[in-house]
Write a protein that holds these residues in place. Structure first.
Motif, mmCIF file in Angstrom:
data_model
loop_
_atom_site.group_PDB
_atom_site.id
_atom_site.type_symbol
_atom_site.label_atom_id
_atom_site.label_comp_id
_atom_site.label_asym_id
_atom_site.label_seq_id
_atom_site.Cartn_x
_atom_site.Cartn_y
_atom_site.Cartn_z
ATOM 1 N N SER A 1 0.854 -1.184 0.000
ATOM 2 C CA SER A 1 0.000 0.000 0.000
ATOM 3 C C SER A 1 0.888 1.231 0.000
ATOM 4 O O SER A 1 1.879 1.285 0.727
ATOM 5 C CB SER A 1 -0.890 0.022 1.237
ATOM 6 N N TYR A 2 0.551 2.196 -0.828
ATOM 7 C CA TYR A 2 1.293 3.441 -0.919
ATOM 8 C C TYR A 2 0.312 4.600 -0.850
ATOM 9 O O TYR A 2 -0.827 4.487 -1.297
ATOM 10 C CB TYR A 2 2.071 3.540 -2.233
ATOM 11 N N THR A 3 0.769 5.721 -0.331
ATOM 12 C CA THR A 3 -0.007 6.948 -0.312
ATOM 13 C C THR A 3 0.864 8.070 -0.850
ATOM 14 O O THR A 3 2.016 8.204 -0.447
ATOM 15 C CB THR A 3 -0.488 7.300 1.111
ATOM 16 N N ILE A 4 0.303 8.837 -1.763
ATOM 17 C CA ILE A 4 0.976 10.029 -2.261
ATOM 18 C C ILE A 4 0.027 11.210 -2.049
ATOM 19 O O ILE A 4 -1.184 11.025 -1.943
ATOM 20 C CB ILE A 4 1.400 9.900 -3.746
ATOM 21 N N ASP A 5 0.575 12.387 -1.948
ATOM 22 C CA ASP A 5 -0.218 13.594 -1.741
ATOM 23 C C ASP A 5 -0.166 14.463 -2.990
ATOM 24 O O ASP A 5 0.863 14.535 -3.669
ATOM 25 C CB ASP A 5 0.310 14.395 -0.553
ATOM 26 N N GLN A 6 -1.292 15.137 -3.266
ATOM 27 C CA GLN A 6 -1.367 16.024 -4.416
ATOM 28 C C GLN A 6 -2.359 17.133 -4.106
ATOM 29 O O GLN A 6 -3.302 16.944 -3.335
ATOM 30 C CB GLN A 6 -1.817 15.243 -5.655
ATOM 31 N N THR A 7 -2.143 18.291 -4.710
ATOM 32 C CA THR A 7 -3.086 19.403 -4.633
ATOM 33 C C THR A 7 -3.700 19.584 -6.023
ATOM 34 O O THR A 7 -3.090 19.205 -7.023
ATOM 35 C CB THR A 7 -2.394 20.709 -4.195
ATOM 36 N N PRO A 8 -4.893 20.156 -6.112
ATOM 37 C CA PRO A 8 -5.495 20.396 -7.429
ATOM 38 C C PRO A 8 -4.705 21.435 -8.221
ATOM 39 O O PRO A 8 -4.033 22.287 -7.649
ATOM 40 C CB PRO A 8 -6.888 20.927 -7.099
ATOM 41 N N ASP A 9 -4.811 21.352 -9.544
ATOM 42 C CA ASP A 9 -4.213 22.382 -10.385
ATOM 43 C C ASP A 9 -5.080 23.645 -10.311
ATOM 44 O O ASP A 9 -6.061 23.697 -9.562
ATOM 45 C CB ASP A 9 -4.033 21.882 -11.829
ATOM 46 N N ALA A 10 -4.730 24.658 -11.090
ATOM 47 C CA ALA A 10 -5.427 25.945 -11.026
ATOM 48 C C ALA A 10 -6.911 25.839 -11.361
ATOM 49 O O ALA A 10 -7.716 26.668 -10.931
ATOM 50 C CB ALA A 10 -4.748 26.949 -11.968
ATOM 51 N N SER A 11 -7.296 24.800 -12.099
ATOM 52 C CA SER A 11 -8.710 24.630 -12.442
ATOM 53 C C SER A 11 -9.428 23.649 -11.508
ATOM 54 O O SER A 11 -10.551 23.227 -11.793
ATOM 55 C CB SER A 11 -8.859 24.187 -13.906
ATOM 56 N N GLY A 12 -8.777 23.267 -10.389
ATOM 57 C CA GLY A 12 -9.416 22.401 -9.400
ATOM 58 C C GLY A 12 -9.441 20.934 -9.758
ATOM 59 O O GLY A 12 -10.311 20.191 -9.312
ATOM 60 N N LYS A 13 -8.455 20.465 -10.551
ATOM 61 C CA LYS A 13 -8.449 19.080 -11.018
ATOM 62 C C LYS A 13 -7.207 18.326 -10.564
ATOM 63 O O LYS A 13 -6.129 18.897 -10.437
ATOM 64 C CB LYS A 13 -8.507 19.037 -12.545
ATOM 65 N N ILE A 14 -7.391 17.018 -10.350
ATOM 66 C CA ILE A 14 -6.295 16.063 -10.153
ATOM 67 C C ILE A 14 -6.592 14.877 -11.046
ATOM 68 O O ILE A 14 -7.708 14.350 -11.051
ATOM 69 C CB ILE A 14 -6.177 15.577 -8.694
ATOM 70 N N GLU A 15 -5.592 14.473 -11.834
ATOM 71 C CA GLU A 15 -5.730 13.273 -12.661
ATOM 72 C C GLU A 15 -4.976 12.129 -11.995
ATOM 73 O O GLU A 15 -3.828 12.285 -11.598
ATOM 74 C CB GLU A 15 -5.172 13.497 -14.070
ATOM 75 N N ILE A 16 -5.640 10.967 -11.885
ATOM 76 C CA ILE A 16 -5.033 9.752 -11.332
ATOM 77 C C ILE A 16 -4.758 8.809 -12.505
ATOM 78 O O ILE A 16 -5.631 8.600 -13.352
ATOM 79 C CB ILE A 16 -5.988 9.041 -10.346
#
Length: 194
Positions: free
Chosen positions: A161-176
């Motif tokens: 199991s792994y966990t990574i952290d990310q913030t949304p881009d300027a348009s409020g999106k995160i791609e997985i």
């Protein structure tokens, strides 16, 4: 989760993804179809398959299946995402889902169980990579490669199991993106072991 083939006995490489994307405050899963229980269908609330090297014809399996889900022995017929190459050449595919409307500046945690099984094929670690990544405000954040573990036709791989952290881009999106990459030539007879 990424899963195996019809009867498991022909499978040697097992990919597993159990995804969970949540905000740190509420621990609510924000992904659509996170455990691949629903059929894959391109769109905002599901997974779309993309090919970096090769095409759909280079994969025998590129869909969800039941046989290699890491929970199958404990919970019955659960599902997972599965890629299995059909050619000896390099191939690289990934499943993608983009989340929109996320809170700007907020950190989201993306957790996944990933496994890679290579039964009776010792060169798998230098031939295959299985990993996930999140693309957003922090650029591309990538998990470690899944460990290659000895296969067992009756049990799913142990995986990690792994966990990574990310913030949304300027348009409020995160791609997985959930990746399967075969980055070296492999003789055709080894594909049934991978």
């Amino acid at each position: 989760q990424v899963s195996a083939g019809d009867l498991e006995v022909d499978l040697g490489l097992l990919l597993g993804f159990a995804l969970f994307l949540c905000n740190s405050a509420g621990a609510q899963n924000l992904l659509g179809n996170p455990s691949f229980e629903s059929p894959l269908a391109a769109g905002a609330t599901n997974w779309t398959i993309y090919y970096v090297h090769g095409s759909p014809d280079d994969f025998t399996i590129k869909d969800r299946t039941t046989s290699a889900d890491r929970r199958r022995t404990q919970q019955g017929n659960t599902r997972g995402l599965h890629f299995r190459p059909s050619t000896s050449k390099m191939s690289h595919a990934y499943a993608s889902q983009t989340l929109s409307g996320l809170q700007a500046g907020h950190t989201y945690h993306i957790s996944s169980w990933i496994g890679c099984e290579s039964r009776d094929f010792g060169n798998a670690p230098i031939t295959y990579r299985v990993y996930f990544e999140a693309i957003g405000g922090l650029g591309t954040v990538r998990s470690p490669d899944a460990p290659n573990v000895a296969g067992d036709a009756n049990n799913p791989p142990s995986g990690e199991s792994y966990t990574i952290d990310q913030t949304p881009d300027a348009s409020g999106k995160i791609e997985i993106r959930l990746h399967f990459e075969k980055f070296r030539f492999c003789t055709y007879d080894k594909l049934v072991l991978i």
